[in-house]
Design an enzyme around this catalytic site. Sequence first.
Site, mmCIF file in Angstrom:
data_model
loop_
_atom_site.group_PDB
_atom_site.id
_atom_site.type_symbol
_atom_site.label_atom_id
_atom_site.label_comp_id
_atom_site.label_asym_id
_atom_site.label_seq_id
_atom_site.Cartn_x
_atom_site.Cartn_y
_atom_site.Cartn_z
ATOM 1 N N HIS A 192 45.624 43.401 82.397
ATOM 2 C CA HIS A 192 45.581 41.950 82.398
ATOM 3 C C HIS A 192 44.169 41.497 82.727
ATOM 4 O O HIS A 192 43.553 42.064 83.620
ATOM 5 C CB HIS A 192 46.555 41.410 83.449
ATOM 6 C CG HIS A 192 46.542 39.915 83.542
ATOM 7 N ND1 HIS A 192 47.097 39.127 82.573
ATOM 8 C CD2 HIS A 192 46.018 39.090 84.476
ATOM 9 C CE1 HIS A 192 46.931 37.854 82.920
ATOM 10 N NE2 HIS A 192 46.277 37.805 84.062
ATOM 11 N N GLU A 234 40.637 37.940 51.891
ATOM 12 C CA GLU A 234 39.456 38.261 52.710
ATOM 13 C C GLU A 234 38.206 37.575 52.152
ATOM 14 O O GLU A 234 37.454 36.923 52.887
ATOM 15 C CB GLU A 234 39.236 39.785 52.773
ATOM 16 C CG GLU A 234 40.303 40.485 53.621
ATOM 17 C CD GLU A 234 40.090 41.982 53.772
ATOM 18 O OE1 GLU A 234 39.028 42.489 53.357
ATOM 19 O OE2 GLU A 234 40.992 42.652 54.309
HETATM 20 P P1 NAI Z 1 46.700 43.245 45.877
HETATM 21 O O1 NAI Z 1 47.640 44.131 45.183
HETATM 22 O O2 NAI Z 1 46.590 43.275 47.363
HETATM 23 O O3 NAI Z 1 46.994 41.729 45.476
HETATM 24 C C1 NAI Z 1 46.944 41.282 44.134
HETATM 25 C C2 NAI Z 1 47.604 39.923 44.048
HETATM 26 O O4 NAI Z 1 47.385 39.403 42.746
HETATM 27 C C3 NAI Z 1 49.112 39.967 44.232
HETATM 28 O O5 NAI Z 1 49.471 38.977 45.151
HETATM 29 C C4 NAI Z 1 49.653 39.705 42.836
HETATM 30 O O6 NAI Z 1 50.913 39.078 42.862
HETATM 31 C C5 NAI Z 1 48.578 38.794 42.272
HETATM 32 N N1 NAI Z 1 48.528 38.729 40.812
HETATM 33 C C6 NAI Z 1 48.732 39.725 39.933
HETATM 34 N N2 NAI Z 1 48.584 39.266 38.671
HETATM 35 C C7 NAI Z 1 48.259 37.951 38.752
HETATM 36 C C8 NAI Z 1 47.977 36.904 37.806
HETATM 37 N N3 NAI Z 1 47.980 37.157 36.493
HETATM 38 N N4 NAI Z 1 47.672 35.663 38.248
HETATM 39 C C9 NAI Z 1 47.666 35.397 39.579
HETATM 40 N N5 NAI Z 1 47.935 36.345 40.523
HETATM 41 C C10 NAI Z 1 48.235 37.601 40.123
HETATM 42 O O7 NAI Z 1 45.279 43.538 45.175
HETATM 43 P P2 NAI Z 1 43.788 43.271 45.637
HETATM 44 O O8 NAI Z 1 43.692 42.154 46.615
HETATM 45 O O9 NAI Z 1 43.013 43.187 44.379
HETATM 46 O O10 NAI Z 1 43.414 44.596 46.399
HETATM 47 C C11 NAI Z 1 43.417 45.832 45.686
HETATM 48 C C12 NAI Z 1 43.699 46.985 46.604
HETATM 49 O O11 NAI Z 1 42.657 47.142 47.531
HETATM 50 C C13 NAI Z 1 44.981 46.760 47.360
HETATM 51 O O12 NAI Z 1 45.833 47.843 47.095
HETATM 52 C C14 NAI Z 1 44.579 46.741 48.808
HETATM 53 O O13 NAI Z 1 45.464 47.532 49.562
HETATM 54 C C15 NAI Z 1 43.182 47.344 48.826
HETATM 55 N N6 NAI Z 1 42.362 46.636 49.796
HETATM 56 C C16 NAI Z 1 42.611 46.793 51.108
HETATM 57 C C17 NAI Z 1 41.885 46.112 52.042
HETATM 58 C C18 NAI Z 1 42.195 46.295 53.490
HETATM 59 O O14 NAI Z 1 42.818 47.301 53.834
HETATM 60 N N7 NAI Z 1 41.816 45.384 54.344
HETATM 61 C C19 NAI Z 1 40.829 45.174 51.656
HETATM 62 C C20 NAI Z 1 40.669 45.068 50.264
HETATM 63 C C21 NAI Z 1 41.415 45.779 49.379
#
Ligand code: NAI
Length: 460
Positions: free
Chosen positions: A439, A186
């Site tokens: 539609h 995002e």
């Molecule tokens: P996320 O869990 O969605 O994604 C984290 C990503 O970082 C994963 O793809 C993971 O494989 C990667 N990763 C982990 N360690 C890494 C490393 N050392 N190097 C490179 N990549 C690595 O976490 P995110 O985006 O921080 O979001 C946190 C929480 O906030 C999530 O649980 C999400 O559901 C929530 N959120 C929801 C939103 C929505 O509903 N639209 C918007 C923003 C956040």
Amino acid sequence: MPTHDLVVIGAGPGGYVAAIRAAQLGLNVACVEEEQALGGTCLRVGCIPSKAMLEASELYSMARSHLAEFGVTMTAVSLDLPTMLKRKDGIVSQLTKGVEGLFRKNKVTRYFGHGRIKAAGVVAVEGKEPQEIQAKHIVIATGSKSSPLNGVELDGTHVVTSTEALSFTEVPKHLVVIGAGYIGLEMGCVWKRLGAKVTVLEFLDRILPGMDSEMAAEAQKVFTKQGLEFKLGTRVTSAKYDGQKCIVECGGSEPIHADKVLLSVGRYPNADNLGLDVVHVARDSRGRVQVDQLFRTTIPGIYAIGDMIGGPMLAHKAEEEGVACIEGIVHGHCHVNYDAIPGVVYTDPEIASVGKTEDQLKEANVPYKKGVFPFMANGRAKALGQTEGRVKMLAHAQTDRILGVHIIGPRAGDLIAEAVVALEFGASSEDIARSSHAHPTLAEVMKEAALNVDGRAIHM
Ligand code: NAI
């Protein structure tokens, strides 16, 4: 000592909704919040400000690159970032004040300070006016915090979390995003559209882990076409600002230089100075509070909801749990259908999903049928000029019951609501296929995908 029936610690979407529901059911309710503004991460520095920036950056990108296709020509388009940021702050302020108004209307007493559980039934409010309050029921709704990563030196200006990335005062020339999850994509999309070069580093060999893998691969193609650069299978070992530039090191490859780095590798439950260990509330190895179906912790009278417990860290999941937890306290029973909690990534196009992914069905050996329909064949999408993406509907091969729906495309986050209702009602794909959809609307893609579960889409 002030006494209430129930005190909620934390006024995010889980906490404030729980407080209002408890007041509706006749309880004398208090809510302790350490930030001046109510609404939690979601309203202050998460969902709402990020959507304000997404909408604004989308309009800018439209005006700069796409309006001419509609026959609208402009002589000059320029970015006024301060106004964009001011508008975002205005929306946040209106909404957080709105929660204050809801508290007043529902006679929820607000305590300003840090809440710490001293014992079952007693919460200390720490801050300018320290005091202790008593309540038979305590609901923990303190949300989550950005996960740190070893070697990544957050400094609040150059190497940052999403909170600061929402308020960069200049468009970075080169933004490196660590983690291709919800936040990384995002925020990456926002700054890309405002003119930054964006490089996304992801540890896994795919983006959006947990989402349907076919849809995630399609999303990656779309974002790559838009100019986002992905480096998958990349382990970041360090990131820091050296006084002039950010240096990001990844095992085995050349360091990457950038002017900003966003760390978005997940979030963890926020139990800072909450007193959980003192009162012996049990937690799992990832710090999540253990609860039963009534959201009761291991200590009588203490409950937990939202990001503090297991499941997806989503505002609307926390809201459902807030309501259910209170209804459990008052009525003795409650229910949240975790199979019908949608997930939406607010990129352009949006990605939305509910129910099982195709990967999960395969793994569980569930026989399924699949109906796919592209936005390219939808009249309204053509008129909008947003034809990228498609709907994928998965239904049980024998019963036809809808098991999962996954969408990439314009307004996918709104379109998924129909699928959520369908799942809640245990609908079949036939039910959607036989429902009239106005539609010309984007929603017709849902009907066509449902028809296509049995290979009878009309417009394809
Ligand atoms: P996320 O869990 O969605 O994604 C984290 C990503 O970082 C994963 O793809 C993971 O494989 C990667 N990763 C982990 N360690 C890494 C490393 N050392 N190097 C490179 N990549 C690595 O976490 P995110 O985006 O921080 O979001 C946190 C929480 O906030 C999530 O649980 C999400 O559901 C929530 N959120 C929801 C939103 C929505 O509903 N639209 C918007 C923003 C956040």
